[in-house]
Write an enzyme that holds these catalytic residues in place. Sequence first.
Site, PDB file in Angstrom:
ATOM      1  N   GLU A   1      -2.466 109.633  50.602  1.00 13.12           N
ATOM      2  CA  GLU A   1      -1.365 110.540  50.242  1.00 13.12           C
ATOM      3  C   GLU A   1      -1.922 111.722  49.470  1.00 13.12           C
ATOM      4  OE1 GLU A   1       1.592 108.185  48.197  1.00 13.12           O
ATOM      5  OE2 GLU A   1       1.767 106.769  49.846  1.00 13.12           O
TER       6      GLU A   1
ATOM      7  N   HIS B   1       6.597 109.847  49.745  1.00 14.70           N
ATOM      8  CA  HIS B   1       6.659 108.855  48.665  1.00 14.70           C
ATOM      9  C   HIS B   1       7.782 109.177  47.663  1.00 14.70           C
ATOM     10  CE1 HIS B   1       4.037 105.646  46.531  1.00 14.70           C
ATOM     11  NE2 HIS B   1       5.290 105.553  46.122  1.00 14.70           N
TER      12      HIS B   1
ATOM     13  N   GLY C   1      11.700 105.916  45.946  1.00 13.04           N
ATOM     14  CA  GLY C   1      12.136 105.432  44.638  1.00 13.04           C
ATOM     15  C   GLY C   1      12.485 106.537  43.663  1.00 13.04           C
TER      16      GLY C   1
ATOM     17  N   ASP D   1       9.403  85.467  52.665  1.00 11.98           N
ATOM     18  CA  ASP D   1       8.744  85.628  51.369  1.00 11.98           C
ATOM     19  C   ASP D   1       8.126  84.300  50.970  1.00 11.98           C
ATOM     20  OD1 ASP D   1       8.050  85.890  48.643  1.00 11.98           O
ATOM     21  OD2 ASP D   1       9.537  87.472  48.357  1.00 11.98           O
TER      22      ASP D   1
ATOM     23  N   ILE E   1      13.760  94.667  44.936  1.00  6.67           N
ATOM     24  CA  ILE E   1      14.254  95.707  45.854  1.00  6.67           C
ATOM     25  C   ILE E   1      14.794  95.081  47.140  1.00  6.67           C
ATOM     26  CG2 ILE E   1      13.587  97.721  47.225  1.00  6.67           C
ATOM     27  CD1 ILE E   1      11.574  98.401  44.983  1.00  6.67           C
TER      28      ILE E   1
ATOM     29  N   ASP F   1       7.513 106.051  54.050  1.00  7.83           N
ATOM     30  CA  ASP F   1       7.537 106.829  52.802  1.00  7.83           C
ATOM     31  C   ASP F   1       6.180 106.781  52.111  1.00  7.83           C
ATOM     32  OD1 ASP F   1       8.974 108.283  50.699  1.00  7.83           O
ATOM     33  OD2 ASP F   1       8.694 106.466  49.501  1.00  7.83           O
TER      34      ASP F   1
HETATM   35  P1  NAD Z   1       8.953  92.424  43.430  1.00 14.69           P
HETATM   36  O1  NAD Z   1       7.702  92.015  42.727  1.00 14.69           O
HETATM   37  O2  NAD Z   1      10.256  92.211  42.768  1.00 14.69           O
HETATM   38  O3  NAD Z   1       9.005  91.657  44.852  1.00 14.69           O
HETATM   39  C1  NAD Z   1       7.908  91.558  45.713  1.00 14.69           C
HETATM   40  C2  NAD Z   1       8.088  90.288  46.552  1.00 14.69           C
HETATM   41  O4  NAD Z   1       7.059  90.257  47.549  1.00 14.69           O
HETATM   42  C3  NAD Z   1       7.938  88.984  45.730  1.00 14.69           C
HETATM   43  O5  NAD Z   1       9.126  88.208  45.852  1.00 14.69           O
HETATM   44  C4  NAD Z   1       6.747  88.287  46.347  1.00 14.69           C
HETATM   45  O6  NAD Z   1       6.871  86.872  46.411  1.00 14.69           O
HETATM   46  C5  NAD Z   1       6.736  88.888  47.755  1.00 14.69           C
HETATM   47  N1  NAD Z   1       5.451  88.788  48.447  1.00 14.69           N
HETATM   48  C6  NAD Z   1       4.199  88.863  47.930  1.00 14.69           C
HETATM   49  N2  NAD Z   1       3.277  88.712  48.910  1.00 14.69           N
HETATM   50  C7  NAD Z   1       3.969  88.549  50.068  1.00 14.69           C
HETATM   51  C8  NAD Z   1       3.586  88.384  51.431  1.00 14.69           C
HETATM   52  N3  NAD Z   1       2.299  88.318  51.781  1.00 14.69           N
HETATM   53  N4  NAD Z   1       4.556  88.282  52.368  1.00 14.69           N
HETATM   54  C9  NAD Z   1       5.869  88.336  52.012  1.00 14.69           C
HETATM   55  N5  NAD Z   1       6.302  88.486  50.737  1.00 14.69           N
HETATM   56  C10 NAD Z   1       5.355  88.594  49.782  1.00 14.69           C
HETATM   57  O7  NAD Z   1       8.741  93.946  43.825  1.00 14.69           O
HETATM   58  P2  NAD Z   1       9.865  95.043  44.147  1.00 14.69           P
HETATM   59  O8  NAD Z   1      10.361  95.639  42.878  1.00 14.69           O
HETATM   60  O9  NAD Z   1      10.838  94.484  45.119  1.00 14.69           O
HETATM   61  O10 NAD Z   1       8.952  96.176  44.843  1.00 14.69           O
HETATM   62  C11 NAD Z   1       8.264  95.924  46.062  1.00 14.69           C
HETATM   63  C12 NAD Z   1       7.227  97.015  46.291  1.00 14.69           C
HETATM   64  O11 NAD Z   1       7.895  98.242  46.590  1.00 14.69           O
HETATM   65  C13 NAD Z   1       6.373  97.361  45.064  1.00 14.69           C
HETATM   66  O12 NAD Z   1       5.242  96.521  44.968  1.00 14.69           O
HETATM   67  C14 NAD Z   1       5.982  98.785  45.299  1.00 14.69           C
HETATM   68  O13 NAD Z   1       4.702  98.832  45.906  1.00 14.69           O
HETATM   69  C15 NAD Z   1       7.026  99.309  46.281  1.00 14.69           C
HETATM   70  N6  NAD Z   1       7.839 100.424  45.734  1.00 14.69           N
HETATM   71  C16 NAD Z   1       7.796 101.635  46.351  1.00 14.69           C
HETATM   72  C17 NAD Z   1       8.573 102.686  45.881  1.00 14.69           C
HETATM   73  C18 NAD Z   1       8.596 104.036  46.569  1.00 14.69           C
HETATM   74  O14 NAD Z   1       8.976 105.029  45.960  1.00 14.69           O
HETATM   75  N7  NAD Z   1       8.223 104.128  47.825  1.00 14.69           N
HETATM   76  C19 NAD Z   1       9.379 102.503  44.747  1.00 14.69           C
HETATM   77  C20 NAD Z   1       9.415 101.252  44.157  1.00 14.69           C
HETATM   78  C21 NAD Z   1       8.641 100.217  44.660  1.00 14.69           C
END
Ligand code: NAD
Length: 313
Positions: free
Chosen positions: A263, A282, A285, A171, A152, A258
Amino acid sequence: MRIIISEFMDTAAVTQLQNDFDVVYDPALVDKPDELHAAVADAQGLIVRNRTQVSAQLLAAAPALKVVGRLGVGLDNIDMKACADRDIKVIPATGANSRAVAEYVIASAMMLLRGGFLSTADVARGDWPRARLSEGRECGEKILGLVGFGGIGRLTASLAQGLGFTVVAYDPGIPGSAPVWAETGVRQLSLDDLLAQAHVVSLHVPLIESTRNLFDATTLAKMRTDAVLINTARGGIVDESALADALRAGRLGGAALDVFGQEPLKTDNAFADVPNLILTPHIAGVTAESNQRVSQMIADEVGGCLKGQAPRV
Ligand code: NAD
């Protein structure tokens, strides 16, 4: 074979599963724990969003369970160890809602930088806050700081670059030598440097021990006083009281949240009368399109898994 679906799913995908399986589709099951426990007793498949807690207790009530489909990507509501111990496969909808989240981040950033979109009540009342709202900011030459640069984060970066943002990211999971930095034109920074520079900070990390309460009062105090914070990742990463205090005191330019520690929010939450704040339930996504993509992917994957087909790569 039986599949239980405990939260909302696109109708076409549910119908596809019903053609091959005995499907119990009740989007309200998530709020009826006793019925949910009873329903999973003879189920081989379970499909959830983020609200159903797939705990060790629920898994114990589902002795025949083989697969859990997650209509989304965060896995913090699923006891992954308990699933692994039982060899239960957990399938997230990786990538299928990324665009919805990335667009939410861009829209929130533009609204909060510009400021003027939050004046509807004033204008409708006959007020004309033109002078106060003529200091709004543009995206061009602003710095977007991404905390977490996975799927994302990367899509958000490419949309933001199209608007003229310079994008930086923190990251620790991605080495400085990784090709993704050069490929995306995103600069890797330490968290402190990112906080000091970014006009918009957007969170894209999972909720794990290293990210829990990562944005507490100390972290927030390292941000620019005119910066905007956007959290679409998970509640529990941002200290909600500390954020409300910072916005009230004018120590932060704005925020969009969000996701929350609890929640729905309790009525006596931290956010009453907090300025420059956007709260959504929320849905970052969840769009009409992403619901179809996510549901189709999970119907295909869970159905395929129960039929013994190989998973997608
Ligand atoms: P992803 O696994 O592709 O990427 C997550 C990244 O975070 C990884 O590159 C990882 O190395 C990094 N990371 C881990 N710990 C870290 C830290 N302490 N500091 C900095 N970076 C760190 O995940 P994604 O698909 O990009 O999704 C990210 C998050 O978004 C999901 O885990 C989910 O909780 C959230 N999400 C929310 C919604 C919504 O509707 N609000 C929808 C989709 C995803």
